[in-house]
Motif scaffolding. Structure first.
Motif, short mmCIF file in Angstrom:
data_model
loop_
_atom_site.label_atom_id
_atom_site.label_comp_id
_atom_site.label_asym_id
_atom_site.label_seq_id
_atom_site.Cartn_x
_atom_site.Cartn_y
_atom_site.Cartn_z
N LEU A 199 0.83 -1.20 0.00
CA LEU A 199 0.00 0.00 0.00
C LEU A 199 0.87 1.26 0.00
O LEU A 199 0.62 2.20 -0.76
CB LEU A 199 -0.92 0.00 1.21
N ALA A 200 1.90 1.27 0.84
CA ALA A 200 2.78 2.43 0.91
C ALA A 200 3.49 2.66 -0.42
O ALA A 200 3.63 3.81 -0.89
CB ALA A 200 3.81 2.24 2.02
N LEU A 201 3.93 1.58 -1.06
CA LEU A 201 4.60 1.70 -2.35
C LEU A 201 3.63 2.16 -3.44
O LEU A 201 3.99 2.99 -4.30
CB LEU A 201 5.22 0.36 -2.74
N ALA A 202 2.40 1.64 -3.41
CA ALA A 202 1.40 2.06 -4.40
C ALA A 202 1.03 3.52 -4.21
O ALA A 202 0.82 4.26 -5.18
CB ALA A 202 0.16 1.17 -4.29
N TRP A 203 0.93 3.95 -2.97
CA TRP A 203 0.67 5.36 -2.67
C TRP A 203 1.78 6.22 -3.27
O TRP A 203 1.51 7.23 -3.94
CB TRP A 203 0.60 5.55 -1.16
N ALA A 204 3.03 5.83 -3.01
CA ALA A 204 4.16 6.62 -3.51
C ALA A 204 4.21 6.63 -5.03
O ALA A 204 4.48 7.66 -5.65
CB ALA A 204 5.47 6.05 -2.94
N ALA A 205 3.92 5.48 -5.66
CA ALA A 205 3.93 5.41 -7.12
C ALA A 205 2.84 6.29 -7.71
O ALA A 205 3.05 6.95 -8.74
CB ALA A 205 3.75 3.96 -7.57
N THR A 206 1.68 6.30 -7.07
CA THR A 206 0.57 7.12 -7.56
C THR A 206 0.91 8.59 -7.47
O THR A 206 0.63 9.37 -8.39
CB THR A 206 -0.71 6.82 -6.77
N ARG A 207 1.54 9.00 -6.39
CA ARG A 207 1.93 10.40 -6.24
C ARG A 207 3.06 10.78 -7.21
O ARG A 207 3.11 11.89 -7.73
CB ARG A 207 2.38 10.66 -4.80
N GLY B 21 -4.67 -7.19 -9.05
CA GLY B 21 -5.62 -6.26 -8.42
C GLY B 21 -5.78 -6.48 -6.93
O GLY B 21 -6.90 -6.48 -6.41
N SER B 22 -4.68 -6.64 -6.22
CA SER B 22 -4.72 -6.88 -4.77
C SER B 22 -5.30 -5.68 -4.03
O SER B 22 -5.09 -4.52 -4.41
CB SER B 22 -3.32 -7.18 -4.24
N GLN B 23 -6.00 -5.97 -2.96
CA GLN B 23 -6.73 -4.94 -2.22
C GLN B 23 -5.81 -3.84 -1.70
O GLN B 23 -6.16 -2.66 -1.74
CB GLN B 23 -7.50 -5.59 -1.07
N SER B 24 -4.65 -4.19 -1.20
CA SER B 24 -3.77 -3.18 -0.61
C SER B 24 -3.23 -2.22 -1.67
O SER B 24 -3.06 -1.02 -1.40
CB SER B 24 -2.62 -3.85 0.14
N VAL B 25 -2.98 -2.71 -2.87
CA VAL B 25 -2.52 -1.83 -3.95
C VAL B 25 -3.66 -0.89 -4.35
O VAL B 25 -3.45 0.31 -4.58
CB VAL B 25 -2.03 -2.65 -5.15
N VAL B 26 -4.85 -1.44 -4.43
CA VAL B 26 -6.03 -0.62 -4.73
C VAL B 26 -6.15 0.53 -3.73
O VAL B 26 -6.35 1.69 -4.11
CB VAL B 26 -7.31 -1.48 -4.70
N MET B 27 -6.03 0.21 -2.45
CA MET B 27 -6.19 1.24 -1.43
C MET B 27 -5.06 2.26 -1.47
O MET B 27 -5.27 3.43 -1.14
CB MET B 27 -6.29 0.61 -0.04
N GLY B 28 -3.87 1.83 -1.87
CA GLY B 28 -2.79 2.79 -2.04
C GLY B 28 -3.13 3.84 -3.08
O GLY B 28 -2.88 5.03 -2.89
N VAL B 29 -3.73 3.40 -4.19
CA VAL B 29 -4.14 4.32 -5.24
C VAL B 29 -5.27 5.22 -4.75
O VAL B 29 -5.24 6.45 -4.93
CB VAL B 29 -4.59 3.54 -6.49
N VAL B 30 -6.29 4.62 -4.14
CA VAL B 30 -7.46 5.38 -3.69
C VAL B 30 -7.05 6.44 -2.66
O VAL B 30 -7.46 7.62 -2.75
CB VAL B 30 -8.53 4.44 -3.10
#
Length: 274
Positions: A82-90, A177-186
């Motif tokens: 989730l933290a990595l997906a958040w950072a990638a999205t930003r 489409g894992s849930q934690s990656v989804v939430m990182g984006v959201v």
């Protein structure tokens, strides 16, 4: 409902009205972590039922087991993803560079397309690595099933182009489409800070585990709330560790949990899908 890209404007309105900043972000987190949100997590015990069947957990050891799941399974795997997906999205999302305003993208369509391609590539790497680290099929299936349900609804509710693009990518089966990656984006698009986003998702997991413990008769309603409250310092600890990990460090190690899941998959009777 307006798109997530309007979060920054709402926050500014709050400041002018004398209210606390960040209310829109808080409300978003509250909605997506609520146990009534139709994510399908009520069908999962996150390995707890398997441990119960194996005699590896009882009411006395439940807090220790929950903390172990956070520290050795969810933290290094889901929270880190989730933290990595958040950072990638930003970083790679349209209007990237860590903008706190949640811009939906630049005016140049070609630049926006390039940003989306870069983002999809980064998120897919995280998603596929996380999926590959899950040894038990129940955990893989549970994470992707809840992830797709949350993502599809988030794309409808938030009307955000980045969330919609990731939803289309997942629906095309180009990534698990894992849930934690989804939430990182959201959460990144919704304007939550990275650590807050990780902590919110870990709290949702703990609430789900507490609910499972009730159904498994490992706790009652009062002790379940004590379980949630007692996990708060561990959530903070795990969130701090998650935001500092790299992609190469992603992956939990909880062999007893994996073995319990393998036995649970073949159990004669089950309350939960995992």
């Amino acid at each position: 409902m307006g798109g997530v890209g309007g979060v920054g404007a709402e926050r500014g309105d709050d400041d002018e009205a004398g209210r606390a900043p960040g209310l829109a972000q808080l409300l978003l987190a509250l909605q997506f972590t609520d146990s009534s949100f139709p994510s399908g997590m009520y069908t999962l015990s996150h390995g707890l039922e398997g441990l119960r069947q194996q005699g590896a957990v009882d009411s006395g050891s439940l807090p220790e087991v929950l903390h172990g799941i956070l520290r050795h399974s969810a933290g290094p795997a889901d929270a880190t993803a989730l933290a990595l997906a958040w950072a990638a999205t930003r970083e790679h999302g349209p209007g990237g560079g860590g903008s706190e305003q949640g811009d939906v993208g630049p005016a140049d369509p070609e630049q926006g397309s390039a940003d989306h391609d870069s983002l999809l590539s980064a998120l897919t790497r995280i998603d596929q690595r996380l999926h590959a680290t899950r040894l038990a099929r129940e955990f893989r299936d549970g994470a992707t099933r809840t992830g797709k349900q949350v993502l599809d609804l988030a794309a409808e509710l938030l009307e955000d182009p980045v969330v919609s693009v990731w939803n289309a990518h997942v629906r095309a089966r180009r990534t698990p489409g894992s849930q934690s990656v989804v939430m990182g984006v959201v959460y990144a698009r919704g304007g939550l800070a990275q650590r807050d986003a990780v902590a919110a998702d870990l709290t949702a997991l703990v609430v789900s585990l507490a609910g499972a413990s009730l159904r498994l008769r490992l706790s009652d309603h009062r002790s379940a709330q004590a379980l949630v409250r007692g996990a708060a310092p561990v959530i903070a600890e795990v969130a701090d560790a998650a935001v500092s990990r790299s992609l190469e460090e992603l992956g939990g190690f909880a062999p007893m949990l994996d073995l319990a899941s393998c036995h649970h998959e073949r159990a004669d009777a089950r309350l939960f899908a995992s």
